[in-house]
Design a protein around this motif. Sequence first.
Motif, PDB file in Angstrom:
ATOM      1  N   CYS A 199       0.844  -1.199   0.000  1.00 16.12           N
ATOM      2  CA  CYS A 199       0.000   0.000   0.000  1.00 16.12           C
ATOM      3  C   CYS A 199       0.883   1.254   0.000  1.00 16.12           C
ATOM      4  N   ASN A 228       1.420   3.219   2.254  1.00  9.84           N
ATOM      5  CA  ASN A 228       2.186   3.338   3.495  1.00  9.84           C
ATOM      6  C   ASN A 228       3.202   2.208   3.649  1.00  9.84           C
ATOM      7  N   HIS A 236       2.945  -0.964   3.633  1.00  9.98           N
ATOM      8  CA  HIS A 236       2.588  -2.247   4.247  1.00  9.98           C
ATOM      9  C   HIS A 236       2.558  -3.293   3.135  1.00  9.98           C
ATOM     10  N   CYS A 264      -5.503  -1.854   1.713  1.00 16.62           N
ATOM     11  CA  CYS A 264      -4.458  -2.433   2.549  1.00 16.62           C
ATOM     12  C   CYS A 264      -5.084  -3.191   3.716  1.00 16.62           C
ATOM     13  N   VAL A 305      -3.765  -3.696   6.441  1.00 10.61           N
ATOM     14  CA  VAL A 305      -3.300  -3.140   7.711  1.00 10.61           C
ATOM     15  C   VAL A 305      -3.958  -1.789   7.990  1.00 10.61           C
ATOM     16  N   CYS A 306      -3.891  -0.868   7.004  1.00  7.18           N
ATOM     17  CA  CYS A 306      -4.348   0.498   7.274  1.00  7.18           C
ATOM     18  C   CYS A 306      -5.525   0.916   6.414  1.00  7.18           C
ATOM     19  N   ASP A 328      -5.606   1.711   3.318  1.00  7.77           N
ATOM     20  CA  ASP A 328      -5.231   2.555   2.188  1.00  7.77           C
ATOM     21  C   ASP A 328      -5.606   1.853   0.882  1.00  7.77           C
TER      22      ASP A 328
END
Length: 159
Positions: free
Chosen positions: A8, A10, A12, A35, A37-38, A40
């Motif tokens: 992503c 960021n 990840h 993403c 994780v976040c 995105d």
Amino acid sequence: MIRFQLRCGNRHEFEAWFPSNAGFEDQKARGLLSCAVCGDTSVDKAPMAPRIVRSTGSAPVTIDNTTGSVEKTRAPTAPAAPAAPSPEALRRGIEALHRVIEARFENVGRDFATEARAIHDGVKDPREIYGQATLDEVKDLAEDGIPVLPIPSMPPSDA
Ligand SMILES: [Zn+2]
């Protein structure tokens, strides 16, 4: 199904499965990828690290491009190759092979090449034979389309 390593905005990284590369492109174009994780949505394929799989049956080894370090990983999609048989197992296998051949095939000894050719030419009755042949004899037989199966000789016993 095809597995992609995704990354992503960021940075990840995570893995996801797609029906095909086109399926991935389609989901990406429609903004369906996010993403893990976040959340995105600017997700794209991460550059793949080269993967080297050793033939010894141990875990595959990956090389990290950024550090050059080598770490062992267990890739879930690549089952480890079966371990090479031990000399003892190999010996038992060859012994068993010899027993089967000696029980079912006729031993023609040094006349193997002559007999094999006679059977092939229809001069002798068709039957399964075994015996010894020189490398040249085996080559000649193979060139004439006569099937020959080299049998490993018994390895010397350590016992
Ligand atoms: Zn992320």
